[in-house]
Design a protein around this motif. Structure first.
Motif, mmCIF file in Angstrom:
data_model
loop_
_atom_site.group_PDB
_atom_site.id
_atom_site.type_symbol
_atom_site.label_atom_id
_atom_site.label_comp_id
_atom_site.label_asym_id
_atom_site.label_seq_id
_atom_site.Cartn_x
_atom_site.Cartn_y
_atom_site.Cartn_z
ATOM 1 N N ARG A 48 70.785 77.940 28.513
ATOM 2 C CA ARG A 48 69.480 78.122 27.864
ATOM 3 C C ARG A 48 68.337 78.229 28.858
ATOM 4 N NH1 ARG A 48 66.612 78.055 23.448
ATOM 5 N NH2 ARG A 48 64.698 76.845 23.210
ATOM 6 N N TRP A 49 68.426 77.521 29.995
ATOM 7 C CA TRP A 49 67.271 77.412 30.874
ATOM 8 C C TRP A 49 67.578 77.921 32.274
ATOM 9 C CZ3 TRP A 49 68.584 72.490 28.403
ATOM 10 C CH2 TRP A 49 67.838 72.260 27.241
ATOM 11 N N ILE A 50 66.667 78.720 32.817
ATOM 12 C CA ILE A 50 66.679 79.067 34.228
ATOM 13 C C ILE A 50 65.768 78.077 34.936
ATOM 14 C CG2 ILE A 50 64.811 80.776 33.976
ATOM 15 C CD1 ILE A 50 66.257 82.452 36.119
ATOM 16 N N VAL A 51 66.230 77.560 36.072
ATOM 17 C CA VAL A 51 65.528 76.468 36.747
ATOM 18 C C VAL A 51 65.214 76.860 38.187
ATOM 19 C CG1 VAL A 51 65.594 74.021 37.401
ATOM 20 C CG2 VAL A 51 66.798 74.797 35.333
ATOM 21 N N VAL A 52 63.965 76.720 38.573
ATOM 22 C CA VAL A 52 63.576 76.871 39.976
ATOM 23 C C VAL A 52 63.814 75.537 40.657
ATOM 24 C CG1 VAL A 52 61.682 77.312 41.579
ATOM 25 C CG2 VAL A 52 61.869 78.650 39.467
ATOM 26 N N ALA A 66 61.657 85.070 30.321
ATOM 27 C CA ALA A 66 62.770 84.307 29.759
ATOM 28 C C ALA A 66 62.676 84.261 28.238
ATOM 29 C CB ALA A 66 62.794 82.899 30.350
ATOM 30 N N ARG A 67 61.480 84.036 27.728
ATOM 31 C CA ARG A 67 61.298 84.002 26.275
ATOM 32 C C ARG A 67 61.619 85.358 25.659
ATOM 33 N NH1 ARG A 67 55.638 82.328 23.517
ATOM 34 N NH2 ARG A 67 55.041 84.408 24.244
ATOM 35 N N ASN A 68 61.145 86.421 26.291
ATOM 36 C CA ASN A 68 61.419 87.755 25.770
ATOM 37 C C ASN A 68 62.909 88.088 25.807
ATOM 38 O OD1 ASN A 68 58.711 88.176 25.265
ATOM 39 N ND2 ASN A 68 58.340 89.282 27.179
ATOM 40 N N ALA A 69 63.643 87.398 26.691
ATOM 41 C CA ALA A 69 65.093 87.594 26.786
ATOM 42 C C ALA A 69 65.849 86.689 25.826
ATOM 43 C CB ALA A 69 65.563 87.342 28.216
ATOM 44 N N GLY A 70 65.125 85.930 25.008
ATOM 45 C CA GLY A 70 65.771 85.076 24.030
ATOM 46 C C GLY A 70 66.252 83.751 24.580
ATOM 47 N N LEU A 71 65.692 83.329 25.710
ATOM 48 C CA LEU A 71 66.089 82.077 26.350
ATOM 49 C C LEU A 71 64.990 81.039 26.200
ATOM 50 C CD1 LEU A 71 67.549 83.736 29.554
ATOM 51 C CD2 LEU A 71 68.885 82.649 27.731
ATOM 52 N N GLY A 72 65.275 79.836 26.681
ATOM 53 C CA GLY A 72 64.283 78.785 26.664
ATOM 54 C C GLY A 72 63.280 78.964 27.788
ATOM 55 N N PRO A 73 62.310 78.050 27.883
ATOM 56 C CA PRO A 73 61.307 78.160 28.937
ATOM 57 C C PRO A 73 61.919 78.011 30.316
ATOM 58 C CG PRO A 73 61.182 76.030 27.834
ATOM 59 C CD PRO A 73 62.120 76.863 27.032
ATOM 60 N N LEU A 74 61.266 78.621 31.296
ATOM 61 C CA LEU A 74 61.632 78.373 32.684
ATOM 62 C C LEU A 74 61.352 76.914 33.002
ATOM 63 C CD1 LEU A 74 61.063 80.369 35.839
ATOM 64 C CD2 LEU A 74 59.827 78.202 35.676
ATOM 65 N N LEU A 75 62.240 76.283 33.785
ATOM 66 C CA LEU A 75 62.049 74.897 34.192
ATOM 67 C C LEU A 75 61.868 74.803 35.701
ATOM 68 C CD1 LEU A 75 64.829 73.089 32.074
ATOM 69 C CD2 LEU A 75 62.511 73.773 31.381
ATOM 70 N N PHE A 76 61.176 73.760 36.126
ATOM 71 C CA PHE A 76 61.007 73.476 37.551
ATOM 72 C C PHE A 76 61.611 72.124 37.867
ATOM 73 C CE2 PHE A 76 58.414 71.453 40.960
ATOM 74 C CZ PHE A 76 58.833 72.256 42.012
ATOM 75 N N HIS A 77 62.411 72.093 38.947
ATOM 76 C CA HIS A 77 63.018 70.853 39.433
ATOM 77 C C HIS A 77 62.224 70.332 40.630
ATOM 78 C CE1 HIS A 77 65.648 68.718 42.308
ATOM 79 N NE2 HIS A 77 66.125 68.134 41.228
#
Length: 291
Positions: free
Chosen positions: A129-133, A160-171
């Motif tokens: 669901r999430w892409i994480v930096v 990411a939202r336009n691709a149907g995914l959750g918000p981008l996350l930052f670690h």
């Protein structure tokens, strides 16, 4: 600052004074009067392993490592390094072991560059669901640099939202919580990113050790912005420890996790002597935790 907040940060801040306010056992005892209300538990579907912890055995036997994690009881993983496998191969191994990827760490340069569409496609392939930096370059660790990163995160979060995914996350890491020119860097990201597009995978160890951000307080002040956590414990000397064996008071820390929107508790240990022992010990602690 109340007792529970001191508990969260005590393992880090007490080190500077040469006083350890907690031992491994005492750190997780409920404060007086709290025992009756500490009845929540982490749902089994929310206990995961961040695969950076398992990088050594993964390099030797990716599927076998996943099988052992599933046997321990883990339900989910955060992908961090593919060890020569593409997204489809990893998805096949996850499906075979009945594990589910919830996120993947992708470098900042990829997220802000032409590689983002492919990374988002791979996220779909993984079933995550999430892409994480995972971190920001050292050169950006200024207020201006973090404002630049916030703008890039908003753009990538929209993609990411336009691709149907959750918000981008930052670690986060420790340096992200420093005060520079009168501003806490991490606060800049919290304030200048769109909550609908950008969230945070909070590494609670680095938040505590960085000294500028109390996870328990963050969950209340910035509600629903922390869908995933890196659950990492701190040894008395400030190093890494298996979850539940160090000085951080996770029961107090997680007391406000619902407000923070936490859905995934991902175990991490940066330098485990025995990754599988760390996996077993940490899972047993989180599965038994009440808060």
């Amino acid at each position: 600052m109340d007792h529970s907040r001191r508990a969260v940060l005590g393992g880090a801040l007490g080190l500077a004074a040469g006083v350890l306010p907690f031992t491994g056992g005492a750190a997780h005892a409920a404060p007086a009067g709290a025992a009756g209300r500490r009845r929540r538990r982490i749902p089994p579907s929310g206990i995961g392993m961040h695969l950076y912890t398992m990088r050594t055995p993964l390099a030797a036997d990716f599927r076998g490592t996943l099988e052992q994690l599933a046997d321990i009881g883990y339900a989910t993983v955060g992908v961090s390094g593919r060890h020569g496998n593409d997204a489809a191969a990893i998805r096949a191994m996850l499906d075979a072991t009945r594990l589910r990827a919830v996120l993947e760490h992708v470098g900042y340069d990829t997220v802000r560059g032409s590689g983002l569409p492919r990374a988002l496609d791979d996220l779909h392939t993984l079933g995550a669901r999430w892409i994480v930096v995972p971190s920001l370059p050292g050169a950006l660790h200024t207020p201006a640099g973090f404002r630049e990163a916030a703008r890039e995160f908003n753009k990538a979060g929209l993609a990411a939202r336009n691709a149907g995914l959750g918000p981008l996350l930052f670690h986060n890491h420790g340096d992200d919580h420093k005060t520079v020119d009168g501003e806490v860097l991490y606060d800049i990201l919290l304030k200048e990113t769109d909550p609908e597009l950008v969230g945070f995978e909070l590494d609670v160890y680095w938040a505590a050790k960085g000294g500028g951000s109390d996870p328990q307080d963050l969950f209340v002040r910035h509600r629903r912005r922390f869908p995933a956590l890196h659950v990492k414990d701190m040894a008395p000397g400030g190093g890494f420890e298996d979850v539940g064996s160090g000085v951080l008071d996770f029961a107090a820390m997680f007391d406000t996790a619902r407000q923070g929107g936490v859905k995934q508790w991902l175990v991490e240990h940066d330098a485990p002597a025995d990754p599988f022992a760390t996996a077993r010990n940490s899972y047993a602690y989180l599965a038994g935790l009440r808060y």
